[in-house]
Design a protein around this motif. Structure first.
Motif, PDB file in Angstrom:
ATOM      1  N   PHE A  23       0.815  -1.211   0.000  1.00 23.69           N
ATOM      2  CA  PHE A  23       0.000   0.000   0.000  1.00 23.69           C
ATOM      3  C   PHE A  23       0.855   1.269   0.000  1.00 23.69           C
ATOM      4  N   GLY A  24       2.011   1.234   0.639  1.00 24.52           N
ATOM      5  CA  GLY A  24       2.839   2.425   0.783  1.00 24.52           C
ATOM      6  C   GLY A  24       3.910   2.546  -0.271  1.00 24.52           C
ATOM      7  N   ASN A  50       3.000   1.536  -3.754  1.00 23.32           N
ATOM      8  CA  ASN A  50       1.797   2.117  -4.331  1.00 23.32           C
ATOM      9  C   ASN A  50       1.765   3.635  -4.162  1.00 23.32           C
ATOM     10  N   MET A  51       1.484   4.110  -2.938  1.00 22.37           N
ATOM     11  CA  MET A  51       1.297   5.550  -2.716  1.00 22.37           C
ATOM     12  C   MET A  51       2.524   6.365  -3.102  1.00 22.37           C
ATOM     13  N   SER A  66       0.913  -4.824  -6.436  1.00 23.31           N
ATOM     14  CA  SER A  66      -0.491  -5.192  -6.203  1.00 23.31           C
ATOM     15  C   SER A  66      -0.608  -6.713  -6.091  1.00 23.31           C
ATOM     16  N   LEU A  73      -9.154  -1.673  -2.696  1.00 23.64           N
ATOM     17  CA  LEU A  73      -8.390  -0.953  -1.679  1.00 23.64           C
ATOM     18  C   LEU A  73      -7.085  -0.425  -2.257  1.00 23.64           C
ATOM     19  N   PHE A  74      -6.421  -1.264  -3.033  1.00 28.41           N
ATOM     20  CA  PHE A  74      -5.145  -0.884  -3.628  1.00 28.41           C
ATOM     21  C   PHE A  74      -5.315   0.336  -4.536  1.00 28.41           C
ATOM     22  N   PHE A  78      -5.786   3.564  -2.650  1.00 30.58           N
ATOM     23  CA  PHE A  78      -4.544   4.130  -2.139  1.00 30.58           C
ATOM     24  C   PHE A  78      -3.697   4.751  -3.253  1.00 30.58           C
ATOM     25  N   VAL A 121      -5.011   8.251  -3.112  1.00 31.87           N
ATOM     26  CA  VAL A 121      -4.516   8.906  -1.892  1.00 31.87           C
ATOM     27  C   VAL A 121      -3.049   9.301  -2.058  1.00 31.87           C
ATOM     28  N   GLY A 122      -2.261   8.394  -2.595  1.00 33.15           N
ATOM     29  CA  GLY A 122      -0.830   8.652  -2.758  1.00 33.15           C
ATOM     30  C   GLY A 122      -0.531   9.802  -3.687  1.00 33.15           C
ATOM     31  N   VAL A 173       3.612   7.840   6.854  1.00 35.30           N
ATOM     32  CA  VAL A 173       2.948   6.633   6.366  1.00 35.30           C
ATOM     33  C   VAL A 173       3.859   5.897   5.396  1.00 35.30           C
ATOM     34  N   SER A 181       5.767   2.292   5.760  1.00 40.65           N
ATOM     35  CA  SER A 181       5.638   1.272   4.724  1.00 40.65           C
ATOM     36  C   SER A 181       7.004   0.758   4.283  1.00 40.65           C
TER      37      SER A 181
END
Length: 515
Positions: A205-206, A209-210, A429, A453-454, A457, A460-461, A469, A473
């Motif tokens: 997620f971090g 991804n973000m 992912s 969810l992925f 984010f 969000v990222g 955050v 991660s």
């Protein structure tokens, strides 16, 4: 990043700021940052803590020592089987009827897409800017050693994977730690596997991804002008979802095209610049070898060069982290060791080739300022790093080095960063998905929840600046290595039996090219 592959540490050192899209988002960012940092700062500080009196993170030593152990234990396997590894990637020994979902080449491309990223561009420049040209030597050495770690974990990934009736598979450290420990009568396998899965989800997620979405937005807004980050996030999220909803086969079909294109585009440009400056070859390599073993005015001297080189390699290729074993587990093969042979090419391509190309361009184009009278590097007192032309550092230093030959390179760099970010997201992912289904069970519903969810984010990222955050991660990604390498030490005798059995049958002619 391990990326840190693509880590905030490499990015912040490169001078890249994570900006919020709106004033309201910035206020929210600050609130989240303060709350999250107070809760998780101890964990981040622990994972990246240096040995007392040094700037050498213990987690880097953990990875490099393991790589050295595996290199010796398997008799320098990364050099003995390189020719056979290439044959396997070409498909010379592939039976399309074997269990699995992707070819050897697709598995390699998918894993590479997860490691090749901003760290190859900005992180290398940071390493050379602090440790000098000598860091290049130690980076290459650590990359060569890391091939043995990657070989070990990816062999186990295939050996202990789950194969399902619909033809899909699930594998990785979660599975080989659980099954392998049970097979050897060792306790704690399920606990370690669950820990690995949690760290992997957080990392996906971090850092996977973000951070990627954020850096892609910063590069695009630098060229297109400032605009809200959520726009980049939504576009990326839609494209990512279209790719990942089809599973590993869909991901592999994209990465097998994107990764070679990225590598050829970037390395080809680098090679042209090196050839244009070929007159500097003797001087450049002299700087690399001298800087690796002597004090050339660099902070920390040869030791500083070693630390930076090892750090860059470890953060770039993720050998020992265990993430790549998840992708490689999906390969079509009945011989687990074959994917171990294929996977050892990954650190070579990522670190020894791509990272080294970045370093060589910076050195060949003489971006680092040398005192002509002493031959020592001039230090920038404000930063404590080597002074550079126009004061560039990180991604700016790489961009300036390439732009010295091609004025249009900064635009190409934007394309490279966006492609690197995209490919990293789709690979991570899959890593996060397999960790998710290990904890919550296999099934279409569980998979869809994670994929949505992925993609959330991703938005969000791109839109927010969530520094702590991302730091947490990144720490989670390297915490994966702590768990994974414990597992590799316990299970390496099993890998050795696989090696001896397969190579013996290969020499006897029992294993032949598939017609």
């Amino acid at each position: 990043m391990k990326h840190i592959r693509e880590t905030r540490i490499a990015a912040s050192a490169a001078g890249l700021s994570l900006l919020a899209g709106t004033a309201g988002a910035q206020t929210l960012d600050e609130t989240i940052n303060a709350t999250f940092a107070s809760a998780t700062g101890w964990f981040v500080n622990f994972i990246f803590a240096p040995f007392p009196g040094t700037s050498f993170p213990w987690i880097v030593a953990w990875l490099v020592v393991a790589a050295s152990v595996f290199t010796l234990y398997f008799g320098f396997i990364q050099f003995r089987v390189i020719r056979h590894s290439i044959q396997l990637v070409k498909g010379d020994f592939s039976d399309p009827n074997d269990a699995g979902e992707v070819s050897h080449f697709q598995a390699l491309a998918t894993a590479l897409s997860g490691t090749v990223g901003l760290g190859n561009i900005a992180g290398v420049a940071v390493a050379v800017g602090i440790g000098g040209p000598g860091a290049t030597f130690w980076m290459i050495l650590a990359g060569l050693l890391g091939m043995a770690s990657k070989f070990t974990e990816c062999t186990l990934g295939v050996k202990y994977r789950n194969e399902y009736e619909d033809g899909t598979v699930s594998g990785g450290p979660m599975y080989y730690i659980t099954k392998g420990f049970a097979e050897r009568g060792k306790p704690g396998g399920k606990v370690l596997a669950a820990l690995f899965a949690v760290f992997c989800i957080l990392g996906s997620f971090g850092g996977g991804n973000m951070f990627q979405a954020n850096q892609a937005h910063q590069q695009l807004s630098g060229v297109l002008g400032e605009y809200p980050g959520w726009i980049t996030g939504v576009v990326f999220a839609i494209i990512v979802f279209i790719v990942i909803v089809g599973g590993i086969k869909s991901i592999a079909q994209v990465t097998e095209k994107v990764v070679p294109f990225m590598a050829i585009l970037y390395c080809g440009t680098a090679l042209i610049i090196i050839l244009m400056n070929i007159g500097n070859i003797g001087w450049a390599f002299g700087q690399i070898f001298a800087g690796a073993f002597t004090d050339m005015g660099i902070a920390g001297g040869a030791v500083g060069a070693l630390i930076q080189g090892f750090k860059r390699a470890a953060f770039s290729n993720e050998a020992g982290v265990g993430s790549a074993a998840i992708a490689h587990s999906a390969v079509r093969t009945k011989e687990p060791i074959t994917e171990g042979f294929v996977s050892l090419l990954e650190p070579f391509i990522d670190t020894v080739v791509i990272c080294t190309m970045t370093a060589l361009v910076i050195i060949f184009t003489q971006q680092l300022i040398v005192d002509p009278e002493t031959g020592r590097y001039v230090m920038d007192e404000a930063t404590g790093r080597i002074a550079t032309i126009d004061g560039n550092s990180g991604v700016g230093l790489t961009s300036a080095a390439f732009a010295s030959a091609f004025s249009w390179f900064p635009y190409l760099l934007v394309i490279a960063v966006v492609l690197f970010a995209f490919s990293t997201m789709i690979s991570w992912s899959y890593y996060g998905l397999k960790a998710w289904t290990y904890l919550f069970g296999e099934g279409k519903t569980q998979e869809l929840i994670f994929k949505l969810l992925f993609c959330f984010f991703v938005i969000v990222g791109a839109a927010a600046s969530l520094g702590p955050v991302i730091d947490f991660s990144d720490a989670a990604i390297f915490a994966m290595a702590v768990v994974n390498i414990i597992g590799l030490y316990v299970l390496m005798p099993i890998v050795k039996r696989e090696v001896e059995s397969y190579l013996g049958r290969l020499r006897s002619g029992e294993i032949r090219k598939f017609a």
